[in-house]
Scaffold this motif. Structure first.
Motif, mmCIF file in Angstrom:
data_model
loop_
_atom_site.group_PDB
_atom_site.id
_atom_site.type_symbol
_atom_site.label_atom_id
_atom_site.label_comp_id
_atom_site.label_asym_id
_atom_site.label_seq_id
_atom_site.Cartn_x
_atom_site.Cartn_y
_atom_site.Cartn_z
ATOM 1 N N THR A 35 -17.795 20.657 13.328
ATOM 2 C CA THR A 35 -16.772 21.282 14.171
ATOM 3 C C THR A 35 -16.768 22.787 13.895
ATOM 4 O OG1 THR A 35 -15.033 21.107 12.502
ATOM 5 C CG2 THR A 35 -15.326 19.200 14.003
ATOM 6 N N VAL A 36 -16.049 23.535 14.712
ATOM 7 C CA VAL A 36 -15.920 24.977 14.475
ATOM 8 C C VAL A 36 -15.313 25.223 13.091
ATOM 9 C CG1 VAL A 36 -14.754 27.098 15.239
ATOM 10 C CG2 VAL A 36 -15.730 25.532 16.931
ATOM 11 N N GLU A 37 -14.314 24.425 12.734
ATOM 12 C CA GLU A 37 -13.654 24.594 11.434
ATOM 13 C C GLU A 37 -14.625 24.313 10.290
ATOM 14 O OE1 GLU A 37 -12.417 22.754 14.027
ATOM 15 O OE2 GLU A 37 -10.903 24.227 14.630
ATOM 16 N N GLU A 38 -15.465 23.300 10.447
ATOM 17 C CA GLU A 38 -16.441 22.985 9.401
ATOM 18 C C GLU A 38 -17.488 24.089 9.279
ATOM 19 O OE1 GLU A 38 -16.329 18.105 9.477
ATOM 20 O OE2 GLU A 38 -17.513 19.166 11.010
ATOM 21 N N VAL A 39 -17.899 24.657 10.397
ATOM 22 C CA VAL A 39 -18.841 25.783 10.362
ATOM 23 C C VAL A 39 -18.205 26.954 9.611
ATOM 24 C CG1 VAL A 39 -20.034 27.512 11.782
ATOM 25 C CG2 VAL A 39 -20.154 25.086 12.400
ATOM 26 N N ALA A 40 -16.947 27.245 9.888
ATOM 27 C CA ALA A 40 -16.247 28.319 9.180
ATOM 28 C C ALA A 40 -16.202 28.045 7.682
ATOM 29 C CB ALA A 40 -14.836 28.495 9.734
ATOM 30 N N LEU A 41 -15.949 26.787 7.312
ATOM 31 C CA LEU A 41 -15.923 26.434 5.881
ATOM 32 C C LEU A 41 -17.289 26.609 5.231
ATOM 33 C CD1 LEU A 41 -13.643 23.254 5.949
ATOM 34 C CD2 LEU A 41 -13.111 25.485 4.928
ATOM 35 N N VAL A 42 -18.350 26.199 5.917
ATOM 36 C CA VAL A 42 -19.708 26.351 5.378
ATOM 37 C C VAL A 42 -20.011 27.828 5.135
ATOM 38 C CG1 VAL A 42 -22.172 26.159 5.939
ATOM 39 C CG2 VAL A 42 -20.641 24.207 6.326
ATOM 40 N N TYR A 43 -19.724 28.664 6.122
ATOM 41 C CA TYR A 43 -20.034 30.087 5.968
ATOM 42 C C TYR A 43 -19.094 30.791 5.004
ATOM 43 C CZ TYR A 43 -23.913 29.623 8.994
ATOM 44 O OH TYR A 43 -25.130 29.226 9.487
ATOM 45 N N GLY A 44 -17.888 30.282 4.854
ATOM 46 C CA GLY A 44 -17.006 30.788 3.811
ATOM 47 C C GLY A 44 -17.552 30.453 2.439
ATOM 48 N N TRP A 45 -18.059 29.240 2.287
ATOM 49 C CA TRP A 45 -18.662 28.825 1.021
ATOM 50 C C TRP A 45 -19.890 29.681 0.717
ATOM 51 C CZ3 TRP A 45 -23.408 26.638 -0.300
ATOM 52 C CH2 TRP A 45 -23.484 26.143 -1.601
ATOM 53 N N ILE A 46 -20.742 29.900 1.732
ATOM 54 C CA ILE A 46 -21.931 30.744 1.535
ATOM 55 C C ILE A 46 -21.501 32.139 1.075
ATOM 56 C CG2 ILE A 46 -23.783 31.963 2.775
ATOM 57 C CD1 ILE A 46 -24.145 29.348 4.421
ATOM 58 N N ARG A 47 -20.510 32.711 1.736
ATOM 59 C CA ARG A 47 -20.029 34.051 1.378
ATOM 60 C C ARG A 47 -19.557 34.112 -0.073
ATOM 61 N NH1 ARG A 47 -14.744 34.829 3.984
ATOM 62 N NH2 ARG A 47 -14.297 33.416 2.274
ATOM 63 N N ASP A 48 -18.974 33.025 -0.558
ATOM 64 C CA ASP A 48 -18.394 33.020 -1.896
ATOM 65 C C ASP A 48 -19.398 32.751 -3.011
ATOM 66 O OD1 ASP A 48 -15.974 33.536 -0.668
ATOM 67 O OD2 ASP A 48 -15.275 31.462 -0.783
ATOM 68 N N GLN A 49 -20.645 32.428 -2.670
ATOM 69 C CA GLN A 49 -21.665 32.155 -3.675
ATOM 70 C C GLN A 49 -22.439 33.437 -3.983
ATOM 71 O OE1 GLN A 49 -21.488 28.973 -4.944
ATOM 72 N NE2 GLN A 49 -19.835 28.976 -3.448
#
Length: 184
Positions: A35-49
């Protein structure tokens, strides 16, 4: 007309990225059911690594491509090939957008130049799904060196991965050639 690179904003860019990664042609990206929300979570996780990053490639301020980078010394993908100091792992996605027509060489040039100038970069590492003929063909046309074919199994992906390598100097040379309208 210009091509620029900027970091992904997980919240602001989620709808755009969702539209890209859920297309049938993006099946190899592994997010077709997100979903759009899951995509946002994935890219938020990437940003935080610390060892991961995601960037948009923009033509005249319009996003037309996506780059992910990872440090193979820290990422589990690095366990599947002979790592070298200065390796930068790369995932590349080009949008199926009519605004990219005739501009793909410029987009690729900007991406390769950006990657080749990352601090410490000595070699780019690509590992597309071996069944993704478009990606494999592109990397061959760019002059990447073919590496091992492995049955990659990580916490995120399982695929037959075809490794390709391009040293920093070659990436800069290809970027210059593509940026001046040379063939890819």
């Amino acid at each position: 007309m210009s091509v620029t690179v900027r970091p992904v904003d997980p919240t602001a860019d989620a709808a755009l990225l969702h539209a890209w990664v859920t297309q049938p042609r993006a099946a190899f990206w592994g997010m077709s059911d997100h979903t759009v929300e899951e995509v946002a979570l994935v890219y938020g996780w990437i940003r935080d690594q610390a060892h991961l990053a995601a960037y948009l490639l923009l033509v005249d301020h319009q996003p037309l491509g996506l780059l992910h980078t990872y440090d193979p010394e820290l990422d589990e993908i690095g366990e599947w090939y002979d790592r070298a100091s200065g390796d930068v792992g790369v995932h590349l996605f080009l949008a199926d957008d009519p605004r990219r027509a005739g501009r793909t060489p410029e987009v690729l040039a900007a991406g390769l130049d950006f990657l080749a100038h990352l601090p410490g970069c000595r070699r780019l590492v690509f590992e597309p799904d071996a069944r993704n003929a478009a990606s494999v063909g592109l990397l061959e046309r760019l002059g990447c060196t073919r590496g091992p074919l492995v049955e990659l199994r990580t916490s995120i992906a399982e695929k037959p991965a075809q490794f390709f390598f391009m040293d920093r100097d070659r990436a800069r040379q290809v970027a210059r050639t593509l940026g001046t309208g040379g063939a890819s």
